[in-house]
Write an enzyme that holds these catalytic residues in place. Structure first.
Site, mmCIF file in Angstrom:
data_model
loop_
_atom_site.group_PDB
_atom_site.id
_atom_site.type_symbol
_atom_site.label_atom_id
_atom_site.label_comp_id
_atom_site.label_asym_id
_atom_site.label_seq_id
_atom_site.Cartn_x
_atom_site.Cartn_y
_atom_site.Cartn_z
ATOM 1 N N THR A 84 7.546 -12.017 -0.489
ATOM 2 C CA THR A 84 6.202 -12.132 -1.060
ATOM 3 C C THR A 84 5.807 -10.786 -1.662
ATOM 4 O O THR A 84 6.139 -10.503 -2.802
ATOM 5 C CB THR A 84 5.179 -12.618 -0.004
ATOM 6 O OG1 THR A 84 5.293 -11.813 1.178
ATOM 7 C CG2 THR A 84 5.414 -14.076 0.340
ATOM 8 N N LYS A 140 12.130 -10.987 5.516
ATOM 9 C CA LYS A 140 11.067 -10.582 4.599
ATOM 10 C C LYS A 140 9.923 -10.038 5.428
ATOM 11 O O LYS A 140 9.702 -10.436 6.575
ATOM 12 C CB LYS A 140 10.610 -11.744 3.712
ATOM 13 C CG LYS A 140 9.909 -12.895 4.414
ATOM 14 C CD LYS A 140 8.445 -12.736 4.702
ATOM 15 C CE LYS A 140 7.642 -12.376 3.474
ATOM 16 N NZ LYS A 140 6.176 -12.220 3.870
ATOM 17 N N THR A 188 3.739 -10.641 9.621
ATOM 18 C CA THR A 188 4.038 -11.541 8.504
ATOM 19 C C THR A 188 5.470 -11.281 8.134
ATOM 20 O O THR A 188 5.764 -10.644 7.146
ATOM 21 C CB THR A 188 3.167 -11.295 7.274
ATOM 22 O OG1 THR A 188 1.831 -11.359 7.668
ATOM 23 C CG2 THR A 188 3.381 -12.386 6.254
ATOM 24 N N GLU A 213 3.744 -2.231 2.905
ATOM 25 C CA GLU A 213 2.907 -2.238 1.708
ATOM 26 C C GLU A 213 2.326 -0.852 1.453
ATOM 27 O O GLU A 213 1.634 -0.286 2.297
ATOM 28 C CB GLU A 213 1.785 -3.272 1.869
ATOM 29 C CG GLU A 213 2.299 -4.688 1.756
ATOM 30 C CD GLU A 213 1.259 -5.738 2.079
ATOM 31 O OE1 GLU A 213 1.504 -6.895 1.731
ATOM 32 O OE2 GLU A 213 0.215 -5.403 2.675
ATOM 33 N N ASN A 219 -3.991 -4.886 -0.456
ATOM 34 C CA ASN A 219 -4.622 -5.906 0.365
ATOM 35 C C ASN A 219 -6.039 -6.237 -0.067
ATOM 36 O O ASN A 219 -6.541 -7.317 0.222
ATOM 37 C CB ASN A 219 -4.571 -5.479 1.841
ATOM 38 C CG ASN A 219 -3.190 -5.671 2.407
ATOM 39 O OD1 ASN A 219 -2.796 -6.802 2.725
ATOM 40 N ND2 ASN A 219 -2.414 -4.601 2.494
ATOM 41 N N THR A 277 -7.100 -12.264 -4.972
ATOM 42 C CA THR A 277 -7.908 -12.312 -6.200
ATOM 43 C C THR A 277 -7.214 -11.636 -7.375
ATOM 44 O O THR A 277 -7.738 -11.602 -8.459
ATOM 45 C CB THR A 277 -9.281 -11.623 -5.968
ATOM 46 O OG1 THR A 277 -9.063 -10.316 -5.469
ATOM 47 C CG2 THR A 277 -10.124 -12.406 -4.999
#
Length: 406
Positions: free
Chosen positions: A155, A181, A192, A278, A401, A406
């Site tokens: 992702t 992942k 996650t 991230e 994040n 959006t």
């Protein structure tokens, strides 16, 4: 540990009797590959470890039910796009339908198909797109398709995460492969993150589950990116016996050798997840020794690796050992702070609970170059030791994040 293992290519298709594929079904706005399938050519023993979150995706509860029955499994289908969590009865029906579709097309019972999902929580699966892509996915299955599957489960990851090992066990060549992942919403007790392991050894089912659980405790449960534990986390492992080795039993040297292989593969994948956190710019490694026992050492290491202040200092190349000491002290493990020792790489920063003079500029340069950046904490109160992995906390983590949905 691990010196007798040889790294080989192929990821989850390195072991005999496994095929895999990944295709783009249109679940990701980017158009990247988002549907993966791993298939064993024969019935395999399945094992799984799942998220500790009370909010669980449909695939998690479904797989838990399948594996609890102790029946053989043949396939793992994974979609990346919608998490299918908090989607109610419709989400559960959709998940079961995926297993039914794959089972029908492979000519196997639906109960032999495990499922996995990752993506945005609260969105129903785009079933029409998945159904339309399944024939192409199954036609693409290949004994060299491990890396294709590794790409299709990502992702926000920036890189694929895969590995495979080979070892001689009792005169048989045994292979173990894995893909994973994970980049954000990563914290001990799974995050996650998804990981799928394949092996061509024959293993007694309770032993296979035990081996996987112990390996996860030493690897995936020792990484943290941001302190959040997701709804979809799972590690699934299939062992199909195609190496020809007689069924491994608990308490044997052969079983111990396989357990070490699983630990090595899981640690490799776990570190890759932490390194790809991230917004991360560096991998953080926390080693704790001199603890009352290994469990205590692992707990302290996890707390330090997850400290936002430690992570921010590492991002800023600030050798702020005080944040490390403070994090160790709030981990819930009693120790005498007057015996505490902290090192950053080769720099001894704190000894006997007292600060030492050190070359701050050189230590900062180490933080800039280090991969991994390693803090070693010694409590001098026992023989317990443990390791945890994390990453620094950068400006980009907030940006990624803040803009995720959006």
């Amino acid at each position: 540990m691990g010196s007798q293992f040889k790294r080989v290519a192929g990821a989850v298709t390195a072991p005999r009797g496994f095929r895999a594929a990944g295709v783009a079904a249109g679940l990701k706005p980017s158009g990247a590959a988002d549907l993966a399938l791993i298939v064993s050519d024969c019935e395999a023993v399945g094992a799984g470890v799942f998220t500790s979150n009370q909010v669980k995706a449909a695939c998690v509860t479904y797989n838990q039910g399948i594996l609890a029955q102790g029946q053989p499994v043949r396939a793992i289908l994974c979609n990346a796009g919608q998490a299918n969590a908090c989607t109610g009865e419709e989400g559960e029906r959709n998940n079961a339908q995926l297993a039914l579709w794959v089972g029908e097309r492979l000519g196997i019972p639906a109960q032999q198909v495990l499922t996995a999902s990752t993506g945005v929580i609260g969105r129903q699966l785009e079933m029409a797109k998945i159904e339309a892509a399944l024939p192409r996915l199954i036609d693409s299955l290949s004994p060299t398709g491990g890396e294709s599957a590794a790409r299709a489960i990502l992702t926000t990851d920036l890189v694929t995460k895969s590995t495979a090992l080979e070892a001689e066990i009792d005169g048989y060549t045994v292979r173990l492969g894995g893909i994973a992942k994970g980049s954000g919403m990563i914290h001990p007790n799974l995050a996650t993150m998804l990981a799928f392991l394949t092996c061509d050894a024959a293993v007694d089912p309770p032993l296979w589950q035990q081996i996987l659980k112990e390996a996860v405790d030493l690897s995936f449960n020792q990484i943290t990116v941001d302190g959040d534990t997701s709804t979809n986390d799972m590690v699934l492992a299939l062992a199909n016996g195609q190496s020809g080795i007689p069924t491994l039993q608990a308490g044997t040297r052969a079983a111990q050798a396989l357990a070490e292989m699983v630990v090595q593969v899981c640690i490799h994948l776990a570190k890759a997840i932490a390194r790809d956190g991230e917004g991360a710019t560096k991998l953080l490694q926390i080693r704790v020794q001199g603890a009352p026992d290994d469990r205590s050492a692992r707990q302290i290491a996890r707390v330090i690796a997850g400290s936002p202040l430690v992570k921010a200092a590492v991002f800023g190349n600030d050798p702020n050992w005080g944040r490390v000491a403070a994090a160790a002290g709030r981990a819930g493990i009693p120790f005498d702070s007057r015996r505490l020792e902290v090192r950053l790489g080769d720099f001894l920063l704190l000894q006997g609970g007292m600060p030492l003079a050190f070359d701050r500029q050189a230590a900062s340069e180490y933080l800039k170059r280090g991969d991994p950046v390693t803090f070693t904490v010694d409590l001098h109160q026992g023989s317990g030791q443990g390791v945890a992995w994390g990453c620094d906390l950068s400006y980009d983590y907030v940006r990624i994040n803040a803009e995720y949905t959006t």
